[in-house]
Design an enzyme around this catalytic site. Structure first.
Site, PDB file in Angstrom:
ATOM      1  N   LYS A  77       0.912  -1.266  -0.071  1.00  0.00           N
ATOM      2  CA  LYS A  77       0.004  -0.070   0.174  1.00  0.00           C
ATOM      3  C   LYS A  77       0.813   1.050  -0.118  1.00  0.00           C
ATOM      4  O   LYS A  77       1.859   1.152   0.600  1.00  0.00           O
ATOM      5  CB  LYS A  77      -0.784   0.125   1.007  1.00  0.00           C
ATOM      6  N   SER A 152      -9.473   2.265   3.183  1.00  0.00           N
ATOM      7  CA  SER A 152      -8.887   2.893   2.440  1.00  0.00           C
ATOM      8  C   SER A 152      -7.830   2.218   1.628  1.00  0.00           C
ATOM      9  O   SER A 152      -7.205   2.337   0.542  1.00  0.00           O
ATOM     10  CB  SER A 152      -7.908   4.052   3.095  1.00  0.00           C
ATOM     11  N   SER A 176      -9.953   0.061   7.493  1.00  0.00           N
ATOM     12  CA  SER A 176      -9.256   0.285   6.072  1.00  0.00           C
ATOM     13  C   SER A 176      -8.658  -1.044   5.609  1.00  0.00           C
ATOM     14  O   SER A 176      -8.224  -0.947   4.336  1.00  0.00           O
ATOM     15  CB  SER A 176      -8.282   1.535   6.217  1.00  0.00           C
TER      16      SER A 176
END
Lengths: 490, 104
Positions: A77, A152, A176
């Site tokens: 990420k 997210s 997330s």
């Protein structure tokens, strides 16, 4: 060719036997990304050259029996620092930022021989529930390209669900990891606060943030989690706790006698009825395997969203002060004086949602409002944590839905921040208490065919029970065997 | 205790946060903040008398390391991330805007 229907252990065995090379696996990942990413937009940067170079080194040295992760392609990420590879947090303010060191979690998987194929999209600074707040691109859900992947960690989740890689890093401040896992029909684990070092993870809400994994399977998740857990002298909130080999005992796992608590609020009529149906069927499945289910009340759940958004935004407003246009990151053009550098760089560099959170946090911390908002929320946080601790005194796990809905349409909520925040109703309470929690694929909605996640919450540092419980469901159902067809085109 | 969040209050908070909102942006964010802060006000319904605030879930205590300097020698790499540099230093605009001198 995707990474569907295989596992880290299986690929490892093939590498050890010489049936496949690390170079083959890395090429397979890039081929698959090329095949899928035009549609998905899951990646912000690819690490092709370095990944192939590293694969060649591993092939040259050979993979030993005990090097379980050597040669395994993974994704990271883009709010996790990777030395020499841009790390943007999906923000214009860090558009060309090139870290000079690796995050501890990246360093650890590198040491283990895993190969980073690229950086995945996210909501800017991990603030969002749909990945639509990225400054660079909107990621699409592989099960239905008009839907969001959740957020997210939406890029990581989409990449795993599409079979680009077997595992990708996520971070979870208020859901997330779990929300995108739920929306993409994959496994997501947010470990106990303190289990994993946050060093080199771009800070959002420091008392909430944890790194974890999004994977296709429970066992792969356990293997990867072990590799990144443990005390780190760079992060004083990382815990000095022994890191178990969670994967080792999975094959003996049983849920016979497992005491499951189901809070009314987590299966309430506020859930989409089709989501509720899938979650209730999953609970019945556990019951049929010998688990007991108690319905409990967690009365402070409804205050989770306001309390979380005060506290996490306050921490964010403080953490994001460092983006000042001076030492790194975006600096506005034609600035006249120092204050101008700060104000204009931040105003032009941050996106709308990030600015909204900074404003909420600054407001909550400001003179005259601190006691009524920030401190009040911190007290409610204590009550919420106590709700969990009380229920977990005589239960092994807590279960419920991860989200109240399946993945929603791109564009449907992005202009309504309040509505967006309420997506997190069932995920933020866990971060308040710092407990470990995962989302596993529980089934599919009858109405829209989209995946539904079951959330499993455990005691502090008891990831083992979560993995065991999740593994039993996976092994006794067929849910995980379904793969998305990427908007109808295989 | 619903707080009225008006444009002036938003401007004040923006100043504290080193952000600025032009008229149009202000018209958009003010009602949004008002709505969200309205939600926050719900917390006033919770009885928290005698409840100790919880700022972090960690039970770890601060740990001291040996006070030893470490040379990282990363000056060049670090400077590459700076928006503007000169002679191995980060370059910034004048801190005091001389054009404003006359007003003071």
């Amino acid at each position: 060719m995707s990474f569907y229907n295989t596992s880290i252990s299986e690929l490892h065995q093939q590498l050890v036997n010489g049936d496949v090379s690390a170079t083959d696996l890395v090429k397979r990942a890039f081929d698959r990304i090329e095949e899928t990413d035009d549609k998905l937009q899951a990646f912000l940067a690819l690490n092709k050259e370095a990944a192939l170079k590293r694969a060649a080194e591993i092939d040259k040295a050979g993979v030993a029996d005990d090097q379980l992760l050597a040669g395994i392609p993974l994704a990271v990420k883009d709010n996790i620092l990777t030395k020499g590879l841009t790390t943007t947090a999906a923000s214009k303010i860090l558009e060309n930022f090139n870290p000079v060191y690796d995050a501890t979690v990246v360093e650890k998987i590198k040491q283990a021989g895993a190969i980073n194929v690229g950086k995945t999209n996210l909501d800017e600074f991990a603030m969002g529930s749909s990945t639509e707040n990225s400054a660079f691109k909107t990621t699409h859900n592989p099960w239905n390209l008009t839907r969001v992947p959740g957020g997210s960690s939406g890029g990581s989740a989409a990449a795993v669900a599409a079979g680009d890689v077997l595992g990708a890093f996520g971070t979870d401040t208020g859901g997330s990891i779990r929300m995108p896992a739920s929306f993409n029909g994959i496994v997501g684990m947010k470990p106990t606060y303190g289990r994993v070092s946050r060093w080199g993870v771009i800070a959002f809400g420091s008392s909430f943030d944890q790194v974890g994994w999004l994977t296709k399977s429970v066992k792969d998740n356990a293997i990867l989690m072990q590799a990144i857990s443990g005390l780190d002298k760079h992060d004083m909130t990382s815990a000095n706790k022994e890191v178990p080999n969670w994967a080792a005992s999975l094959d003996n796992a049983s849920v016979k006698g497992l005491r499951i608590a189901v809070p009314e609020e987590y299966v309430s009529d506020k859930l989409d009825p089709d989501v509720r149906e899938v979650v209730e069927a999953a609970l019945k499945h556990y019951e049929s395997l010998g688990a007991t289910i108690d319905t409990v009340k967690m009365p402070h759940t409804k205050y989770g969203v306001p309390a979380y958004y005060i506290l996490a935004s306050s921490e964010a407003s403080s953490n994001l002060q460092r983006y000042d246009g001076i030492r790194y990151g975006f600096r506005a053009k034609d600035v006249k004086n120092l204050d101008d550098v700060y104000v204009r760089s931040r105003t032009e560099g941050f996106g709308e949602e990030v600015k909204r959170r900074i404003m909420l946090g600054t407001f909550s911390l400001s003179a005259g409002f601190y006691d009524a908002y920030f401190n009040k929320a911190a007290k409610v946080r204590r009550l919420m944590a106590n709700d969990f601790f009380n229920v977990l005194k005589d239960h092994d796990v807590i279960m419920g839905a991860t989200g109240a809905t399946t993945a929603f349409e791109i564009g449907s909520e992005v202009d309504d921040p309040t509505k967006m925040y309420f997506n997190d109703t069932l995920t933020v309470p866990v971060n308040m208490a710092g407990l470990p929690a995962m989302s596993i694929p529980a089934g599919f909605s009858k109405k829209d065919g989209m995946p539904v996640g079951l959330q499993i919450i455990g005691k502090q540092f008891d990831e083992q029970t979560l993995y065991n419980t999740a593994y039993v469901f996976e092994q006794t159902t067929d849910v995980h065997k379904r793969n998305p067809k990427l908007g109808g085109q295989d | 205790m619903a707080e009225k969040i008006d444009r002036q209050e938003v401007q004040h908070v923006a100043n504290l946060a080193k952000l600025s909102f032009d008229d149009q942006a202000l018209s958009k964010i003010t009602p949004q903040l008002e709505e969200i802060i309205g939600l926050f006000t719900d917390l006033q319904k919770v009885d928290t008398d005698g409840v100790e605030p919880m700022y972090s879930p960690t039970t770890e205590v601060n740990v001291m390391r040996e006070d030893k300097g470490i040379r990282s020698n990363q000056r060049e790499a670090l400077l590459k991330n700076a928006p503007d540099t000169q002679d191995g230093l980060i370059k910034v605009p004048a801190i005091i805007d001389e054009s404003e001198d006359g007003d003071k």
